[in-house]
Write a protein that holds these residues in place. Structure first.
Motif, PDB file in Angstrom:
ATOM      1  N   VAL A 193      14.754 -13.904 -18.761  1.00  0.00           N
ATOM      2  CA  VAL A 193      13.466 -14.397 -18.103  1.00  0.00           C
ATOM      3  C   VAL A 193      13.628 -15.657 -17.389  1.00  0.00           C
ATOM      4  O   VAL A 193      14.128 -16.421 -18.134  1.00  0.00           O
ATOM      5  CB  VAL A 193      12.187 -14.483 -18.977  1.00  0.00           C
ATOM      6  CG1 VAL A 193      11.118 -14.896 -18.064  1.00  0.00           C
ATOM      7  CG2 VAL A 193      12.058 -12.880 -19.704  1.00  0.00           C
ATOM      8  N   LYS A 194      13.434 -15.586 -16.196  1.00  0.00           N
ATOM      9  CA  LYS A 194      13.592 -16.992 -15.370  1.00  0.00           C
ATOM     10  C   LYS A 194      12.407 -16.833 -14.200  1.00  0.00           C
ATOM     11  O   LYS A 194      12.918 -15.951 -13.241  1.00  0.00           O
ATOM     12  CB  LYS A 194      15.029 -17.218 -15.087  1.00  0.00           C
ATOM     13  CG  LYS A 194      15.144 -18.681 -14.242  1.00  0.00           C
ATOM     14  CD  LYS A 194      16.495 -19.016 -14.242  1.00  0.00           C
ATOM     15  CE  LYS A 194      17.172 -18.338 -13.159  1.00  0.00           C
ATOM     16  NZ  LYS A 194      18.564 -18.989 -12.700  1.00  0.00           N
ATOM     17  N   SER A 195      11.539 -17.517 -14.369  1.00  0.00           N
ATOM     18  CA  SER A 195      10.642 -17.597 -13.103  1.00  0.00           C
ATOM     19  C   SER A 195      10.343 -19.107 -13.045  1.00  0.00           C
ATOM     20  O   SER A 195      10.781 -19.949 -13.889  1.00  0.00           O
ATOM     21  CB  SER A 195       9.478 -16.827 -13.161  1.00  0.00           C
ATOM     22  OG  SER A 195       8.618 -17.012 -14.351  1.00  0.00           O
ATOM     23  N   ASN A 197       7.496 -20.519 -13.965  1.00  0.00           N
ATOM     24  CA  ASN A 197       6.715 -21.025 -15.013  1.00  0.00           C
ATOM     25  C   ASN A 197       7.112 -20.534 -16.082  1.00  0.00           C
ATOM     26  O   ASN A 197       6.493 -20.749 -17.254  1.00  0.00           O
ATOM     27  CB  ASN A 197       5.163 -20.700 -14.632  1.00  0.00           C
ATOM     28  CG  ASN A 197       4.379 -21.500 -13.540  1.00  0.00           C
ATOM     29  OD1 ASN A 197       4.642 -22.690 -13.445  1.00  0.00           O
ATOM     30  ND2 ASN A 197       3.921 -20.758 -12.721  1.00  0.00           N
ATOM     31  N   ARG A 198       8.185 -19.617 -16.110  1.00  0.00           N
ATOM     32  CA  ARG A 198       8.536 -19.023 -17.459  1.00  0.00           C
ATOM     33  C   ARG A 198      10.102 -19.110 -17.673  1.00  0.00           C
ATOM     34  O   ARG A 198      10.638 -18.518 -16.627  1.00  0.00           O
ATOM     35  CB  ARG A 198       7.705 -17.686 -17.727  1.00  0.00           C
ATOM     36  CG  ARG A 198       7.937 -17.418 -19.320  1.00  0.00           C
ATOM     37  CD  ARG A 198       7.407 -15.959 -19.494  1.00  0.00           C
ATOM     38  NE  ARG A 198       7.534 -15.485 -20.792  1.00  0.00           N
ATOM     39  CZ  ARG A 198       7.527 -14.130 -21.163  1.00  0.00           C
ATOM     40  NH1 ARG A 198       7.215 -13.199 -20.281  1.00  0.00           N
ATOM     41  NH2 ARG A 198       7.803 -13.852 -22.404  1.00  0.00           N
ATOM     42  N   VAL A 200      13.376 -18.210 -20.476  1.00  0.00           N
ATOM     43  CA  VAL A 200      14.082 -17.717 -21.662  1.00  0.00           C
ATOM     44  C   VAL A 200      15.592 -18.191 -21.269  1.00  0.00           C
ATOM     45  O   VAL A 200      16.086 -17.434 -20.463  1.00  0.00           O
ATOM     46  CB  VAL A 200      13.997 -16.292 -22.299  1.00  0.00           C
ATOM     47  CG1 VAL A 200      14.811 -16.060 -23.352  1.00  0.00           C
ATOM     48  CG2 VAL A 200      12.542 -16.138 -22.505  1.00  0.00           C
ATOM     49  N   TRP A 252      13.018 -21.763 -24.726  1.00  0.00           N
ATOM     50  CA  TRP A 252      11.571 -20.908 -24.124  1.00  0.00           C
ATOM     51  C   TRP A 252      10.952 -21.910 -23.627  1.00  0.00           C
ATOM     52  O   TRP A 252      10.314 -22.958 -24.344  1.00  0.00           O
ATOM     53  CB  TRP A 252      11.173 -20.325 -25.393  1.00  0.00           C
ATOM     54  CG  TRP A 252       9.772 -19.679 -24.962  1.00  0.00           C
ATOM     55  CD1 TRP A 252       9.700 -18.378 -24.415  1.00  0.00           C
ATOM     56  CD2 TRP A 252       8.629 -19.905 -25.149  1.00  0.00           C
ATOM     57  NE1 TRP A 252       8.389 -18.155 -24.025  1.00  0.00           N
ATOM     58  CE2 TRP A 252       7.709 -19.235 -24.431  1.00  0.00           C
ATOM     59  CE3 TRP A 252       8.248 -21.248 -25.623  1.00  0.00           C
ATOM     60  CZ2 TRP A 252       6.288 -19.575 -24.578  1.00  0.00           C
ATOM     61  CZ3 TRP A 252       6.650 -21.644 -25.749  1.00  0.00           C
ATOM     62  CH2 TRP A 252       5.967 -20.624 -25.183  1.00  0.00           C
ATOM     63  N   GLN A 254       7.165 -21.913 -21.088  1.00  0.00           N
ATOM     64  CA  GLN A 254       6.209 -21.337 -20.391  1.00  0.00           C
ATOM     65  C   GLN A 254       5.177 -22.339 -19.986  1.00  0.00           C
ATOM     66  O   GLN A 254       4.272 -23.088 -21.001  1.00  0.00           O
ATOM     67  CB  GLN A 254       5.555 -20.049 -21.301  1.00  0.00           C
ATOM     68  CG  GLN A 254       4.447 -19.519 -20.572  1.00  0.00           C
ATOM     69  CD  GLN A 254       4.147 -17.964 -21.235  1.00  0.00           C
ATOM     70  OE1 GLN A 254       4.918 -17.699 -21.941  1.00  0.00           O
ATOM     71  NE2 GLN A 254       3.145 -17.610 -20.657  1.00  0.00           N
ATOM     72  N   GLY A 255       4.830 -22.344 -18.773  1.00  0.00           N
ATOM     73  CA  GLY A 255       3.940 -23.422 -18.321  1.00  0.00           C
ATOM     74  C   GLY A 255       4.188 -24.765 -19.156  1.00  0.00           C
ATOM     75  O   GLY A 255       5.674 -25.341 -18.806  1.00  0.00           O
ATOM     76  N   SER A 258       7.276 -26.118 -24.300  1.00  0.00           N
ATOM     77  CA  SER A 258       8.686 -25.477 -24.362  1.00  0.00           C
ATOM     78  C   SER A 258       9.390 -25.769 -25.668  1.00  0.00           C
ATOM     79  O   SER A 258       8.665 -26.603 -26.307  1.00  0.00           O
ATOM     80  CB  SER A 258       9.591 -26.254 -23.224  1.00  0.00           C
ATOM     81  OG  SER A 258       9.744 -27.676 -23.325  1.00  0.00           O
ATOM     82  N   SER A 293       5.309 -28.215 -15.513  1.00  0.00           N
ATOM     83  CA  SER A 293       6.490 -27.672 -16.267  1.00  0.00           C
ATOM     84  C   SER A 293       7.898 -28.517 -16.259  1.00  0.00           C
ATOM     85  O   SER A 293       7.908 -29.141 -15.117  1.00  0.00           O
ATOM     86  CB  SER A 293       6.848 -26.365 -15.678  1.00  0.00           C
ATOM     87  OG  SER A 293       5.606 -25.413 -15.800  1.00  0.00           O
TER      88      SER A 293
END
Length: 380
Positions: A193-195, A197-198, A200, A252, A254-255, A258, A293
């Protein structure tokens, strides 16, 4: 030093007045009509370390309080985006060369770098810059088991979606005349997962090193690096003809929240005695109270960029542990708890405060100091 400062002043004077913004861009670079960019970079950190609860059985204190420059790194660089880059830096506080390399970017084969750079084993050291750490000092296992900078050639590949691959050969020690030997190192990072705001992050790294002096030594400061004192230390281990390191890393985010963790192992093959093995780990949580973030790019986190003119605030809590006991080698055990708070003012100014409770046991001597650290940082 005078020439470097003169160049920095010239760049600032040459930049358009409207380009200056105290909170954002600083005019430390110029770009020619051909697209080549010339500039300077700097990292200046002023630290204060205060110790308590460090009394020895004879009544004396083990540590002395310190306050001085932790780093005064100054870099010159030139680059053509997407084509090539050259850079060289010197730390005037510690009188050592830091990163110094030439890098070639290719459209399909990845990026190639030749020179001195950080060893890839150890996420908190090898990937995250010294000015972008959540805590003032890196954790116990990173200090003890990451070998620092080496001269060599490496390759980085990010053309496969979700993956970062890195491999290198390191030879000739470093530019400061230390750590002579030859080694091979590799690292792979996977982002399921890589965006924005998030994130992994899952990674593995490893290296094999053959030291010319055949001496291994593992030790760590108590996450307060102004002191020369180590609470855990194996001493010199002779006959170490090969050293192997392995690292497992995970994060990890998210917003504004972390989590980050690593586990590292160290194995020294010895001709004259039993092989030595050590390991260590850390885990920490970060919460940016003001809602931003931690930026993530190319397998690494960077400093928080405030959304407000008055800045951003981050809180962190870390647990780290290190075991240097193996067979007849009694290097000791240590674990630390660190509570940290960071204040970011714009892109260039960062203030940090850490409170550390260190617990150690080496050869029957238990010492559990309390450490308060402060740092003022300017980077550009």
């Amino acid at each position: 030093m005078k020439k470097a400062l003169s160049l920095a002043i010239a760049l600032i004077v040459a930049a358009p007045a409207q380009a200056y913004d105290f909170l954002n861009e600083w005019p430390t670079k110029v770009k020619t009509g051909s697209g080549v960019e010339y500039g300077v970079k700097g990292l200046y950190q002023l630290d204060i370390n205060r110790f308590s609860d460090d009394t020895l059985p004879n009544g004396s204190a083990r540590f002395q309080d310190h306050d001085r420059w932790r780093r005064k790194e100054f870099y010159l660089y030139a680059k053509l985006n997407g084509k090539w880059e050259v850079a060289a830096g010197y730390d005037f506080a510690n009188h050592v060369w830091v990163d110094a390399y030439a890098r070639l970017f290719t459209p399909n084969a990845g990026d190639f770098r030749l020179g001195q750079f950080k060893h890839a084993v150890g996420f908190e050291e090898g990937a995250i810059g010294s000015g972008a750490t959540t805590f003032i000092e890196r954790s116990l296992p990173i200090q003890a088991l990451n070998p620092g900078r080496r001269i060599g050639l490496d390759w980085t590949y990010e053309k496969i979606p979700g993956w970062l691959l890195n491999a290198g050969v390191l030879s000739g020690g470093d530019l400061n005349g230390d750590n002579d030997g030859t080694g091979w190192v590799g690292r792979a990072v996977f982002n399921p997962v890589k965006s924005e705001n998030r994130v992994v992050h899952l990674g593995i790294s490893g290296s094999i090193e053959e030291r010319d002096d055949e001496i291994a030594r593992v030790r760590a400061r108590p996450e307060a690096n102004l002191t020369p004192v180590r609470l855990v230390d194996t001493g010199s281990l002779a006959g170490a003809d090969q050293i192997k390191r392995v690292g497992l890393e995970a994060a990890w985010a998210q917003g504004p929240v972390s989590l980050q963790a690593e586990y590292l192992t160290y194995d020294a093959s010895r001709r004259t005695a039993r092989d030595f093995t050590a390991d260590g780990a850390y885990v920490y949580a970060s919460w940016v109270v003001t809602g931003e973030s931690r930026p993530y790019k190319s397998g690494a986190f960077n400093n928080v960029k405030p959304k407000r003119d008055w800045g951003a605030v981050e809180l962190g809590l870390r647990y780290s542990t290190l075991d240097l006991n193996d067979g007849l080698v009694e290097g000791g055990k240590q674990h630390d708890w660190t509570l940290g708070v960071n204040y970011y003012l714009g892109q260039h100014i960062k203030l940090q405060a850490n409170y550390i409770r260190a617990f150690s046991d080496r050869r029957g001597l238990a010492l559990d100091p309390t450490i308060t650290e402060l740092r003022a940082q300017v980077s550009f």
